[in-house]
Design an enzyme around this catalytic site. Structure first.
Site, PDB file in Angstrom:
ATOM      1  N   ASP A 176       0.808  -0.858   0.330  1.00  0.00           N
ATOM      2  CA  ASP A 176      -0.205  -0.312   0.348  1.00  0.00           C
ATOM      3  C   ASP A 176       1.017   1.499   0.043  1.00  0.00           C
ATOM      4  O   ASP A 176       1.565   1.789   1.080  1.00  0.00           O
ATOM      5  CB  ASP A 176      -1.103   0.148   1.380  1.00  0.00           C
ATOM      6  CG  ASP A 176      -2.062   0.977   1.197  1.00  0.00           C
ATOM      7  OD1 ASP A 176      -1.418   2.442   0.732  1.00  0.00           O
ATOM      8  OD2 ASP A 176      -3.253   1.011   1.337  1.00  0.00           O
ATOM      9  N   HIS A 177       1.328   1.936  -1.095  1.00  0.00           N
ATOM     10  CA  HIS A 177       2.384   2.507  -0.933  1.00  0.00           C
ATOM     11  C   HIS A 177       2.004   4.352  -0.318  1.00  0.00           C
ATOM     12  O   HIS A 177       2.880   4.842   0.173  1.00  0.00           O
ATOM     13  CB  HIS A 177       2.438   3.262  -2.581  1.00  0.00           C
ATOM     14  CG  HIS A 177       1.068   4.021  -3.339  1.00  0.00           C
ATOM     15  ND1 HIS A 177      -0.101   3.522  -4.285  1.00  0.00           N
ATOM     16  CD2 HIS A 177       1.034   5.508  -3.539  1.00  0.00           C
ATOM     17  CE1 HIS A 177      -0.524   4.472  -3.985  1.00  0.00           C
ATOM     18  NE2 HIS A 177      -0.160   5.376  -3.978  1.00  0.00           N
ATOM     19  N   HIS A 239      -5.924   2.998   1.762  1.00  0.00           N
ATOM     20  CA  HIS A 239      -5.005   3.874   2.482  1.00  0.00           C
ATOM     21  C   HIS A 239      -5.504   4.622   3.684  1.00  0.00           C
ATOM     22  O   HIS A 239      -4.689   4.915   4.276  1.00  0.00           O
ATOM     23  CB  HIS A 239      -5.206   5.046   1.016  1.00  0.00           C
ATOM     24  CG  HIS A 239      -4.867   4.386  -0.606  1.00  0.00           C
ATOM     25  ND1 HIS A 239      -3.730   3.644  -0.825  1.00  0.00           N
ATOM     26  CD2 HIS A 239      -5.207   4.480  -1.580  1.00  0.00           C
ATOM     27  CE1 HIS A 239      -3.409   3.097  -1.596  1.00  0.00           C
ATOM     28  NE2 HIS A 239      -4.538   3.952  -2.722  1.00  0.00           N
TER      29      HIS A 239
END
Ligand code: NAP
Length: 483
Positions: A176-177, A239
């Site tokens: 999950d960047h 996110h």
């Protein structure tokens, strides 16, 4: 301030989907930046893999173009050429049998072995199976998988079960960047590295917390994919919930992968179900010379939300009674991601009613201009008695630390280096992903069963009016989405 770069061990990184959008925009330019920073060892290898037939020279040209378009300029003329010498390619079909031996011939026994699945999730199982059966993976190999990690709880469980047939949880890196962003990690440093905040970080002192992720763009070319997903699945389930976890979790005993992930999981499990009146879904209309959402997705009956705002409650000792307001949407006024912690009023005002209402507010900006602002109440300078004003203690990290922002690794770069280091702290564990779906599934099923239609909102603003009401009703208001 000069940032310290610690080189990682040498590695062989196979990128399945090496010719795709994500590889060209993020992964390959990111690796080049790490190479220029001296973090990627000179003997490391990057091997692209996809169905397209091409040789290494053609792939290198594609990588050169991708870095030209999406990366930073090489610091010396030879740097890009030297990097490209470390780049290889093999044509492999995830569902076929050809090419796997050639791919295997690139892999060394004494290098860290990592396989990046930058392909559609429907191919994850095929690749995992072939890596195993064709002898490419070892007990130390790592796999990196991209979102979306499932479409709901059932599909996420199925995906986890498929990967678990071939890989141990310690080998699986679910990206999950958002977790790779500098400020997100700073959130943990601020909370657990200072004595100042943590004693106040609870329902007794915090009135409410807002998490906003606003985008100016619409669905653009991703319409077909997005319309099956919507803001809840595309943004909130991953996110925003990850940000919520980092804000709300208990201090882990150590900054170690499972200690951190155990605490995040407890937060997700303590979330109450969300009542229908605590959710606002929106879909952008036409405006500002741009088409509406429905035109983009070529479905004039679409009920998919491009905006969502909701009120979440965490039922545990620390947070009971303090709401978390989450909102995210497309075609809003500005591109910004921030977390706002609004503290309660001082218990008693010695300055009288005329002094007005003042609150400490801690704002954490994830983008743009990563940094933090703490609103502090002071006396307004000058004569005329004790008038109070709020002034921001503003810390843009780039200014405060004198950091060369070009030298700070972006989220993908940092996370790929963490994969090579074998550090899973900033990656989602399988049970976390499942718990997040277990919370979001009933919310989605609820609006589907009721046949709820998202309200239309004007582009370029802060979303539907109803989203403002979500807070007004509680005597609160969102922080403005500022350009
Ligand atoms: P994409 O542009 O469609 O690229 C897909 C890649 O997979 C291509 O290299 C394609 O090359 C390869 N491929 C397709 N079928 C294959 C097969 N049977 N065997 C081997 N390779 C195959 O997709 P993307 O945007 O890069 O996305 C990749 C993954 O990352 C997806 O899961 C996506 O949801 C996720 N993701 C993407 C982004 C983004 O910004 N793009 C952001 C977050 C997550 P060939 O056609 O030559 O085989």
């Amino acid at each position: 301030m000069v940032s310290r770069v610690i080189p990682v061990d040498t590695f062989d990184l196979v990128i399945f989907g090496g010719t795709g959008d994500l590889a060209r925009r993020k992964i390959l330019p990111g690796l080049f930046r790490r190479y220029c920073a001296g973090q990627m060892p000179p003997e490391a290898k990057i091997i692209g893999a996809a169905r397209s037939e091409m040789d290494a020279a053609e792939f290198r040209e594609m990588v050169r173009e991708a870095i030209g378009e999406f990366g930073s300029a090489p610091q010396s003329a030879g740097q890009l050429d030297a990097f490209l010498e470390r780049v290889f390619y093999e044509a492999v079909d995830a569902k076929g049998d050809g090419g796997w031996d050639a791919l295997k011939s690139h892999l060394r026994d004494d290098a860290v072995r990592a396989f990046y699945f930058s392909v559609a999730p429907s191919l994850f199982g095929d690749i995992a199976e072939r890596l195993n059966h064709k002898g490419l993976s070892t007990p130390d190999s790592r796999i990196v998988v991209e979102k979306p990690f499932g479409h709901d709880l059932a599909s996420a469980k199925a995906l986890n079960a498929t990967l678990a047939q071939y890989f141990d949880e310690t080998q699986i890196y679910r990206i999950d960047h958002y977790l790779g962003k500098e400020t997100v990690q700073n959130l943990m440093a601020v909370r657990f590295g200072n004595t100042l905040f943590e004693p106040l970080w609870n329902a007794q002192y915090v009135d409410h917390i807002e998490i906003t992720v606003a985008e100016t763009v619409g669905v653009g070319g991703r319409g077909a994919y997005y319309d099956k997903s919507g803001a809840m699945r595309d943004m909130v389930q991953n996110h925003l919930m990850q940000l919520l976890c980092l804000i709300a979790m208990e201090p882990p005993a150590k900054f170690e992968p499972d200690a951190v992930r155990d605490e995040k999981l407890k937060v997700i499990r303590a979330l109450d179900p969300v009542e229908p009146q605590d959710i606002v879904r929106g879909q952008y209309g036409a405006g500002g010379g741009e088409d509406s959402y429905k035109t983009h997705v070529e479905n004039d009956r679409s009920r998919t939300e491009s905006f969502i705002a909701l009120k979440a409650q965490i039922s545990n000792w620390r947070w009971a009674g303090t709401p978390f307001y989450l909102r995210t949407g497309k075609r809003l006024r500005a591109r910004t991601s921030d977390i706002t912690v609004v503290f309660k009023d001082a218990p008693h005002s010695i300055f009288g009613a005329d002094a007005g209402r003042h609150r400490n507010v801690l704002s954490i900006r994830l983008q743009p201009n990563e940094g933090m602002t703490l609103d502090v109440t002071i006396k307004e300078p000058g004569p005329g008695g004790m008038r109070l004003i709020d002034v921001p203690l503003d810390m843009a990290f780039a200014d405060a630390l004198g950091t060369d922002t070009e030298a700070v690794p972006d989220a993908y770069e940092r996370l790929i280096m963490d994969v090579i280091r074998g550090n899973q702290t900033l990656f989602m564990r399988g049970d976390e992903v499942e718990a997040a779906w277990a919370w979001t599934d009933p919310i989605i099923e609820g609006w589907e069963a009721r046949g709820d239609v998202p309200v239309t909102y004007d582009p370029g603003g802060s979303g539907p009016e109803d989203a403002l009401m979500l807070l007004h009703r509680d005597g609160r208001r969102w922080r403005e989405i500022k350009v």
